[in-house]
Design an enzyme around this catalytic site. Structure first.
Site, mmCIF file in Angstrom:
data_model
loop_
_atom_site.group_PDB
_atom_site.id
_atom_site.type_symbol
_atom_site.label_atom_id
_atom_site.label_comp_id
_atom_site.label_asym_id
_atom_site.label_seq_id
_atom_site.Cartn_x
_atom_site.Cartn_y
_atom_site.Cartn_z
ATOM 1 N N SER A 239 -24.185 -7.945 -63.915
ATOM 2 C CA SER A 239 -25.462 -8.579 -64.246
ATOM 3 C C SER A 239 -26.321 -8.824 -63.010
ATOM 4 O O SER A 239 -27.529 -9.068 -63.147
ATOM 5 C CB SER A 239 -25.228 -9.904 -64.990
ATOM 6 O OG SER A 239 -24.497 -10.804 -64.196
ATOM 7 N N ASP A 481 -25.760 -22.157 -61.656
ATOM 8 C CA ASP A 481 -25.715 -20.722 -61.385
ATOM 9 C C ASP A 481 -26.077 -20.466 -59.929
ATOM 10 O O ASP A 481 -27.244 -20.530 -59.538
ATOM 11 C CB ASP A 481 -26.682 -19.985 -62.313
ATOM 12 C CG ASP A 481 -26.607 -18.475 -62.167
ATOM 13 O OD1 ASP A 481 -25.850 -17.999 -61.296
ATOM 14 O OD2 ASP A 481 -27.302 -17.769 -62.926
ATOM 15 N N HIS A 484 -26.533 -15.528 -59.593
ATOM 16 C CA HIS A 484 -27.734 -14.752 -59.847
ATOM 17 C C HIS A 484 -28.888 -15.277 -58.992
ATOM 18 O O HIS A 484 -28.740 -16.253 -58.261
ATOM 19 C CB HIS A 484 -28.084 -14.799 -61.333
ATOM 20 C CG HIS A 484 -26.992 -14.253 -62.200
ATOM 21 N ND1 HIS A 484 -25.998 -15.054 -62.732
ATOM 22 C CD2 HIS A 484 -26.728 -12.999 -62.607
ATOM 23 C CE1 HIS A 484 -25.169 -14.301 -63.434
ATOM 24 N NE2 HIS A 484 -25.578 -13.060 -63.372
#
Length: 512
Positions: A239, A481, A484
């Protein structure tokens, strides 16, 4: 006479002091003070030294003596399946390590621990440890490793022909960002930091300045589209690879929006820029090789990795691409079973005592070897493969599932942080396997190039969504997070790199 004698003070009697008492006192003094002056003299072999970004330290994760506990499932309360999966794969930093200090490990900490236990991914160091003897005891091996990594990297980056794009520093850039979350519709919720209330914008005001190059030009959508006219490009990986492709779409949106021709249920996407006959794909392959879920309905359960088998999801399409940007990394730290020749060869973080316990580096090296072998073996492929190297996560203050966070608001300078442990191991493996693929490519006619995101992104702990990838949920703790990247954000610079790398391939005169 008797009265006078009574008034006289009696003479003081001298006490007898044995001759050995001074010796005892002297020895006590010596053995008390010595440890104060040399408190670490007995522990040199157990220490680690904090090194700057230019001085890497190599450590191969050892095999555990006993199988670690099974990885616990953690609930994630926000969309984008890749978020929960990627967060659950990151090796968390040591909970007991302050963010501004050098970590010194004890022998018992050398065992591989489960993903939910304390493990170092990134150590932040300010200044140099004052224990000079401790530093000098480890400096020579680190220097040797630094030279080895630099040698491998120089062989893969063709540094003798062009200036090195990837060694440098972040410098202020008042012009950024070049799009917003309102002008680009390709931003996924968990990357939309502005939407979810991130209060600072300073992290958007930096650009990369290479040391050896005059300047790295900012991405120009018109020039880029001309570079890729009539071409096909694929991002293959996890991702974070998708994160990169979405950044590219957002930067191109200043000129044109693509047409999504993918099936609605397909996680792999295909976008067409019809005016330029340019196709852009993202193919999900977080291990780059053939995999199988042990539980089809639960991604947190271990995966079966067939280390010597191609992932046909992307390898069957190699011939259709002109450019392949290949990347992987974070998933190799999660529980897995390893198969070679369809036979169980070992595992990572599995509970079975009768299965050989291997390090994450074992599967990572095999995976890159197999992926590059697929490209070298592909028929009718005349394109270029770019290896985008590992982008470290930046959890501080705890593991990802125990409150670890990334709250910094500006980039590190290169002497403020270090790359080590598993991040360094992954980076080294990628460089070594890229060099091997390049050597094989000289015989097969394949082109492999280095796209080094590791060194620039190590400095960008300020660019992650943290808690700004979702709205707060009552009575629910959602992991931060720090894997990312915000969009817009530091990952946009990856397309500055990509634009320059494409210029070098097609022979356009470089601007730097």
């Amino acid at each position: 006479m008797k009265l006078q004698a009574a008034c006289e003070l009696p003479q003081t009697r001298r006490k007898y002091t044995p001759k050995f008492v001074p010796l005892i006192l002297a020895l006590t003094f010596v053995f008390t003070l010595l440890p104060l002056y040399f408190p670490f003299s007995h522990n040199k072999s157990n220490s680690l030294t904090s090194l700057t970004i230019g001085s890497y330290q190599h450590r191969t994760p050892p095999k555990p003596n006993t199988p670690p506990p099974r990885h616990e499932k953690v609930r994630h309360g926000y969309g984008g399946g890749g978020v929960a999966q990627e967060l659950s794969t990151s090796p968390p930093p040591n909970l007991d390590t302050p963010a501004n200090k050098t970590q010194v490990r004890k022998p018992e900490e050398e065992e591989i621990q489960s993903p939910g236990s304390a493990q170092t991914d990134l150590i932040v160091a300010r200044g140099v440890n004052s224990k000079s003897e401790e530093i000098s005891s480890k400096r020579q091996p680190a220097r040797d490793r630094d030279m080895e990594v630099d040698m491998i990297r120089s062989n893969t980056s063709e540094g003798s022909k062009k200036c090195d794009l990837f060694t440098g520093e972040w410098v202020p850039n008042a012009e950024g960002p070049y799009y917003t979350n309102t002008t680009c519709n390709a931003i996924q919720e968990h990357q939309n930091c502005m939407k979810f209330g991130r209060p600072d914008t300073g992290f958007l005001k930096w650009r990369w300045k290479p040391d050896e190059c005059e300047e790295l030009p900012i991405f120009d959508p018109n020039k880029f589209l001309e570079l890729v006219r009539g071409k096909s490009m694929a991002f293959v990986g996890d991702s974070v690879a998708r994160n990169h492709m979405q950044s590219l779409i957002c930067l191109l949106s200043r000129v044109v929006h693509p047409v999504d021709v993918s099936k609605p249920t397909d996680e792999n996407r295909l976008y067409q820029y019809t005016d330029y006959n340019f196709n852009l794909s993202i193919i999900s392959s977080p291990y780059l090789i053939r995999t199988q879920k042990t539980d089809p309905n639960d991604f947190t359960r271990p995966f079966n990795l067939f280390l010597d088998e191609f992932d046909q999801t992307w390898t069957s399409k190699i011939h259709s691409f002109d450019y392949i940007i290949i990347s992987a990394g974070h998933w190799f730290f999660r529980p897995t079973y390893f198969y070679l020749n369809r036979t169980l060869a070992g595992c990572l973080y599995c509970p079975e005592p009768n299965v050989t316990h291997l390090a994450s580096s074992f599967s990572a090296r095999w995976a890159f070897q197999t992926a590059f072998r697929a490209i070298n073996a592909a028929r009718n492929f005349n394109g270029v493969t770019f290896l985008r190297t590992f982008a470290p996560s930046h959890f501080e203050g705890g593991p990802w599932d125990k409150g670890g966070d990334c709250v910094r608001t500006r980039p590190f300078k290169r002497n403020e942080t270090v790359l080590e442990d598993y991040s360094l191991e992954m980076y080294s493996i990628q460089l070594e396997e890229l060099r091997t693929a390049q050597e094989a490519g000289m015989r097969t006619g394949r082109k492999f190039r280095l796209f080094d995101a590791t060194k620039p992104m190590l400095l960008r702990a300020d660019g992650h969504p943290s808690k700004y990838g979702h709205w707060p949920v009552a009575n629910q703790t959602i992991p931060n997070d720090c894997v990312h990247w915000c969009l817009p954000g530091p990952i946009d610079a990856w397309n500055d790199f990509l634009q320059e790398l494409l210029k070098r391939e097609v022979g356009v005169k470089a601007e730097i």
